[in-house]
Structure formats: C-alpha cells, structure tokens
Design a protein around this motif. Structure first.
Motif, mmCIF file in Angstrom:
data_model
loop_
_atom_site.group_PDB
_atom_site.id
_atom_site.type_symbol
_atom_site.label_atom_id
_atom_site.label_comp_id
_atom_site.label_asym_id
_atom_site.label_seq_id
_atom_site.Cartn_x
_atom_site.Cartn_y
_atom_site.Cartn_z
ATOM 1 N N UNK A 168 4.241 4.684 0.186
ATOM 2 C CA UNK A 168 3.529 3.968 -0.869
ATOM 3 C C UNK A 168 4.223 2.723 -1.365
ATOM 4 N N UNK A 169 5.436 2.466 -0.913
ATOM 5 C CA UNK A 169 6.124 1.249 -1.321
ATOM 6 C C UNK A 169 5.561 0.074 -0.535
ATOM 7 N N UNK A 170 5.623 -1.106 -1.114
ATOM 8 C CA UNK A 170 5.059 -2.276 -0.442
ATOM 9 C C UNK A 170 6.111 -3.094 0.294
ATOM 10 N N UNK A 171 7.304 -2.559 0.395
ATOM 11 C CA UNK A 171 8.351 -3.211 1.193
ATOM 12 C C UNK A 171 8.797 -2.244 2.286
ATOM 13 N N UNK A 172 9.407 -2.787 3.308
ATOM 14 C CA UNK A 172 9.868 -1.957 4.418
ATOM 15 C C UNK A 172 10.971 -1.002 3.968
ATOM 16 N N UNK A 173 11.019 0.155 4.596
ATOM 17 C CA UNK A 173 12.040 1.155 4.303
ATOM 18 C C UNK A 173 13.427 0.598 4.612
ATOM 19 N N UNK A 174 14.323 0.530 3.610
ATOM 20 C CA UNK A 174 15.700 0.122 3.897
ATOM 21 C C UNK A 174 16.405 1.237 4.673
ATOM 22 N N UNK A 211 4.053 -2.338 4.553
ATOM 23 C CA UNK A 211 4.918 -2.937 5.577
ATOM 24 C C UNK A 211 4.305 -2.938 6.973
ATOM 25 N N UNK A 212 3.399 -1.981 7.256
ATOM 26 C CA UNK A 212 2.771 -1.936 8.578
ATOM 27 C C UNK A 212 1.574 -2.881 8.690
ATOM 28 N N UNK A 213 1.293 -3.641 7.629
ATOM 29 C CA UNK A 213 0.194 -4.600 7.637
ATOM 30 C C UNK A 213 -1.117 -4.051 7.122
ATOM 31 N N UNK A 214 -1.195 -2.744 6.858
ATOM 32 C CA UNK A 214 -2.432 -2.166 6.337
ATOM 33 C C UNK A 214 -2.607 -2.532 4.869
ATOM 34 N N UNK A 215 -3.864 -2.576 4.440
ATOM 35 C CA UNK A 215 -4.193 -2.882 3.053
ATOM 36 C C UNK A 215 -4.449 -1.580 2.312
ATOM 37 N N UNK A 216 -4.089 -1.558 1.040
ATOM 38 C CA UNK A 216 -4.306 -0.373 0.231
ATOM 39 C C UNK A 216 -4.804 -0.731 -1.150
ATOM 40 N N UNK A 217 -5.322 0.280 -1.830
ATOM 41 C CA UNK A 217 -5.812 0.118 -3.197
ATOM 42 C C UNK A 217 -4.735 0.591 -4.172
ATOM 43 N N UNK A 218 -4.734 0.011 -5.358
ATOM 44 C CA UNK A 218 -3.769 0.370 -6.390
ATOM 45 C C UNK A 218 -4.472 1.050 -7.553
ATOM 46 N N UNK A 219 -4.047 2.259 -7.881
ATOM 47 C CA UNK A 219 -4.545 2.973 -9.055
ATOM 48 C C UNK A 219 -3.678 2.576 -10.246
ATOM 49 N N UNK A 220 -4.318 2.099 -11.315
ATOM 50 C CA UNK A 220 -3.610 1.677 -12.526
ATOM 51 C C UNK A 220 -3.806 2.703 -13.625
ATOM 52 N N UNK A 221 -2.751 2.931 -14.386
ATOM 53 C CA UNK A 221 -2.732 3.831 -15.530
ATOM 54 C C UNK A 221 -1.981 3.132 -16.657
#
Length: 191
Positions: free
Chosen positions: A36-42, A160-170
């Motif tokens: 779920x992170x938007x950066x590549x796994x360190x 990081x894999x280029x796929x798009x995702x939705x963000x749930x806000x709270x």
C-alpha cells in the motif's frame, strides 16, 4: 523535517526517526509490511538510510521510530505529515509495523499518543488518515481507531509497479476526539 518530539505511553515510545534505526527496519520490512505504500520497497540497510533521510528532509513531516518502551526494540515507524498549524491540521500516516506487532496494542497506543499531541498540544481542527483501498488491513485499522470515513479519491495513487489505486480518506474532528480517545483507552485497557 528534523524535530525533537518524543511521545511515550501505553508501552510504546515514539522518537524522531534517525539513521541508527535503519538496520532494525531493514531486518523486518518486506513486501507484506510495505503493502500500500506509494514508493518502492527499500531493500537493505543503505536503502533504509536513504528512506530515513528522505523522511527527515520532507517539509511538514515529523517521522517517528516506534519503539517498545521497555526494551527499545524498533517496532516500526509512523509520521505526522502535511502539517499546517495555521489551519491547524495534520495527517497521520507513512505507518508500518513489524508483523509480530500486528493486532496488538501497538497501533492503538501509537495513534493515541499522536492524536493526543495533535489535538491537545497543537490544537488541531482536523486530523486525517488515509490508505490505499487495496490495503484492507490498513483501512480496517483506521476504521477501528474510530476515524470517520470521508470518501474515496479515485485513481489517486500510483504504486511502484505502475498500477493506479484509490485512496480512502478518514478524519477525526475536535468534537469526535473525546469518543475516539475513550475508545482507544478502552482498547488499551483491555489489552
């Protein structure tokens, strides 16, 4: 950004994230933890040092290492970010913990400490949390905190894999904070 905020209670201790934490983070962070992170796994200690330096350099972000208060063991990390004290508001996120801490009192303890600081010290009018909708574990954890769902931003995230995702806000607002605090304290008392 560099900061000196330290928060402690309920068995958890949040200290400024720093380079000495890199080795411990590298030892347990894997694809499950980083989901779920938007950066590549360190991967590796050097990559974690770079990740920590980036977190510390980010304007408006106060990054913490989450420690076991008794032993000093690094449990993971969490942050305040998008902090704007003119409004005042802040988001809580960039959160990940070692799997052995999943489902324990760790997340409620860390979030209680951070929410107390946001509302009771900074006087925030809004604290937001968000997660990739595909990260059902994080969405469930935010829901259990008592945060109010605000909606979903569609096609908002780039993985990081280029796929798009939705963000749930709270969010949590000052009028909701006493009930959220009571719920977290009850969870911690039962733990």
């Amino acid at each position: 950004m560099l900061h000196d905020v330290i928060l402690e209670g309920h068995g958890a201790r949040l200290v400024p994230l720093d380079l000495p934490h890199a080795e411990a983070l590298a030892a347990f962070v894997d694809a499950r933890v980083w989901a779920g992170m938007s950066s590549a796994l360190p991967v590796g200690v050097d990559a974690w040092r770079a990740e920590i330096e980036g977190a510390r350099a980010a304007p408006g972000r106060l990054a913490f290492a989450a420690l076991d208060a008794a032993t000093g063991e690094v449990r993971g990390s969490t942050s305040f970010y998008d902090r704007d004290l003119r409004v005042p508001r802040v988001e809580i996120g960039h959160t990940f913990f070692a799997p052995r801490w999943w489902g324990t009192s760790n997340n409620p303890a860390c979030k209680l400490l951070m929410l107390e600081h946001a509302f009771d010290v900074w006087g925030c009018a809004r604290v937001a949390l968000r997660a990739d909708t595909r990260n059902t574990r994080s969405v469930a954890a935010i829901t259990r905190l008592g945060a109010v769902p605000e909606g979903v931003l569609r096609n908002h995230r780039l993985a990081p894999d280029g796929s798009r995702g939705d963000t749930a806000y709270f969010s949590i607002l000052p009028g909701e904070w006493p009930a959220v605090r009571a719920g977290l304290r009850a969870r911690l008392g039962a733990a």
